[in-house]
Design a protein around this motif. Sequence first.
Motif, short mmCIF file in Angstrom:
data_model
loop_
_atom_site.label_atom_id
_atom_site.label_comp_id
_atom_site.label_asym_id
_atom_site.label_seq_id
_atom_site.Cartn_x
_atom_site.Cartn_y
_atom_site.Cartn_z
N THR A 1 29.12 -8.70 26.46
CA THR A 1 29.25 -7.72 27.54
C THR A 1 27.90 -7.40 28.16
O THR A 1 27.76 -7.32 29.38
CB THR A 1 29.88 -6.42 26.98
N PHE B 1 31.93 -13.92 27.24
CA PHE B 1 32.81 -12.75 27.25
C PHE B 1 34.27 -13.18 27.29
O PHE B 1 35.07 -12.80 26.44
CB PHE B 1 32.47 -11.88 28.47
N PHE C 1 24.31 -15.01 34.27
CA PHE C 1 25.61 -14.44 34.62
C PHE C 1 26.74 -15.35 34.13
O PHE C 1 27.70 -14.89 33.50
CB PHE C 1 25.68 -14.25 36.14
N GLN D 1 23.69 -7.77 32.41
CA GLN D 1 22.36 -8.24 32.81
C GLN D 1 22.47 -9.25 33.94
O GLN D 1 21.74 -9.17 34.94
CB GLN D 1 21.63 -8.88 31.63
N GLY D 2 23.39 -10.22 33.80
CA GLY D 2 23.55 -11.25 34.82
C GLY D 2 23.92 -10.63 36.16
O GLY D 2 23.35 -10.99 37.20
N THR D 3 24.88 -9.69 36.14
CA THR D 3 25.30 -9.05 37.39
C THR D 3 24.12 -8.34 38.04
O THR D 3 23.87 -8.48 39.24
CB THR D 3 26.42 -8.03 37.11
N LEU E 1 25.34 -9.27 28.27
CA LEU E 1 24.88 -10.43 29.06
C LEU E 1 25.50 -10.41 30.46
O LEU E 1 24.83 -10.71 31.45
CB LEU E 1 25.28 -11.73 28.37
N VAL E 2 26.79 -10.05 30.50
CA VAL E 2 27.46 -9.98 31.81
C VAL E 2 26.78 -8.92 32.67
O VAL E 2 26.49 -9.15 33.85
CB VAL E 2 28.96 -9.64 31.64
#
Lengths: 376, 306
Positions: free
Chosen positions: A342, B111, B104, A347-349, A344-345
């Motif tokens: 979660t 996820f 991302f 951070q990526g966003t 990572l998502v």
Amino acid sequence: MTIEANIPTLPPLSAQSGNLRPILEWLARRAEPVAISLGAILTGLALFSIFITVVGKSPIDLFKLMYTGGFGSWFSIQNSLSRAAPLLLTALCVALPARLGLVIIGGEGAVVLGGVAAAAAALPLTGSVSPIIVLVVMAIAGMIMGGIWIGMVGVLRHYRGVNETIASLLMAYIAIALMNHFIEGPLRDPASLNKPSTTPLPAEYMLGSIPGMDVNWGLVIGILACIVSWILIEATSFGFAARIAGGNVRAAQIQGLPVGRLIVGFTALAGSFAGLAGMVEVAAVQGSANASLAAGYGYTGILVAFLARHNPLAIIPVAILLGGIDASGGLIQRRMGLPDATVLVLQGTLFVVILFCETFYGRFKIFNPDLWKRTA
Amino acid sequence: MEGIGIWGVPLAIFAGAIRVSTPFIFVSLGESITERSGRINLGLEGTLVFGAMTAYAVAVMSNSPWLGVLAAMATGAVFGLIHGFICKFPKVNDIAIGIAMMQFGLGLAFFLGKPFIQPVAPHLPSIALGGWSSSPQIQSALNINVLFIIGALLAVALWWAFKNTRVGLILRVVGDSSDAARAMGLNPDTVRLLATAVGGSLAAVGGAYLSLFYPGSWNEGISSGQGLMAVALVIFARWNPIGCFLAALLFGGAGALGPALQSVGVTQGYYLFYAAPYVLTLVILVVTSSPTRSLAGAPGALSITK
């Protein structure tokens, strides 16, 4: 710079705004990066909230947990700071050359080889000299190794015209192969069976924690490196020359600036910081050089540097913020049943949105006093 | 090891090169299309891993590996569209956006892919070309996956299309000079957007190969950097699709050399062979670069060659 700003005789400013105007101009110029960054972070958080809502969880609960896990307690603050420490140094490895207009993405290579060099330098010394000397020798070895590695990218760039982005990426892979060669071959500790490593550093030689904290000295080293880099860029003639060369290489050459020496010097310094990150990882965390050195700090550092817009002082809060997001992953997993990816998502966003928002610089009239109406 | 002996090493390298190279083929062909249009996408690592996850998940749910590959292509195209759309705007750094998209894509793949680590997906079919031999090693070495064959054909088709078709010409014009393209009435941004989307969908096929054939499972460590290496491969191949195919075989073979040597008792020093393709690429880069002109054979509008 607009044409309007170059008109030598400006119309007189109105009496009442005359005193305020310089202050407003100063504020407007300072406010631009703050406003755009905040807007980008809020947009990123909003997009992430939509995603979390879609997968059926409450974004409010998630953000609360994230705060608790990252900065909510003394324990979590220390955890966040520990995770931020290596990023400070690897971000500098990107930010310093970036001021010269070079995009270096292979800091990972300098980290792993810096770690191996530090571990190798410590081997013959442990047991015969005092820990402080061993640590200083390790730091110097790591910095020299990292400096040579990334400095080589600068040499290739200036003297052979080799693209620094690709060269540094290739050299990162070569570095990881070299590290594997050394830790599985010549430098391998025969006692390390499942995870090939160099001979571990005895406990008394390890780089300890900052007094009163469970955070190793790497944090202090990283913050000092950021401050020194900021002074170098903003307050020395060397840094001034680098900024000119970064703006326009031809102009710098015509001015007689030593562009080659600047490029090699900045890349070598940048690499030595990344090599130092590898040394800290060996001396404070792992205790030996092993495959864990290639943990991706070099790659995350790229994003930290870009988010900080290559300003060494801005790297400090950005790295701590990312460290905090990273540190909260475990808590989110346990309490909300969300995968540890979660964070990572998120951070990526955030990265994508913040980098996208670079395009808004100079687009808003309110932040650009040169375009303001001159009230008669 | 009956009847094979010392020939086991070259056979293992050959088999390994074919097995390992397929993802490289697709990723590098995709990246060569994108770079030919004058843009660089460093985010293919994220696209590849997300493609691997999508293909595996769809194959588990539908029981059809080919449906998985198609789904992966669709998601890869979406990733490419996002990258292409963002890079259209002024002042946006395509290299940094690529790395952000990589993060991302990886995050989203880990996820959403969490529930699919346990279930088993059907594998992609392969063609047994080794039926003539009684040796199991030769049989398994010649058990060639359909995607490898498609990749080889695609490389030839792209090589031909770059030279001989209208689309290929448009791509090359846009890649060499945005101004020339505008003079021809083309919109460079649109062409680059589409080229990045196609590049993304091919990279996702490479990911689908990883999760649906070799190693044939989905987990968070599925990629060993194949997506990130694509950029190096394409330079090594001088932006030529057939070159990409050969370079992919070389990179795959170099990776297979270590385990092959290990199997005959050489246990040290083989890590250096992993570095061989990168050293070669770097040498080629150094030899062909010059401070006074841009890289020979490179698309003129590519940001990394200026």
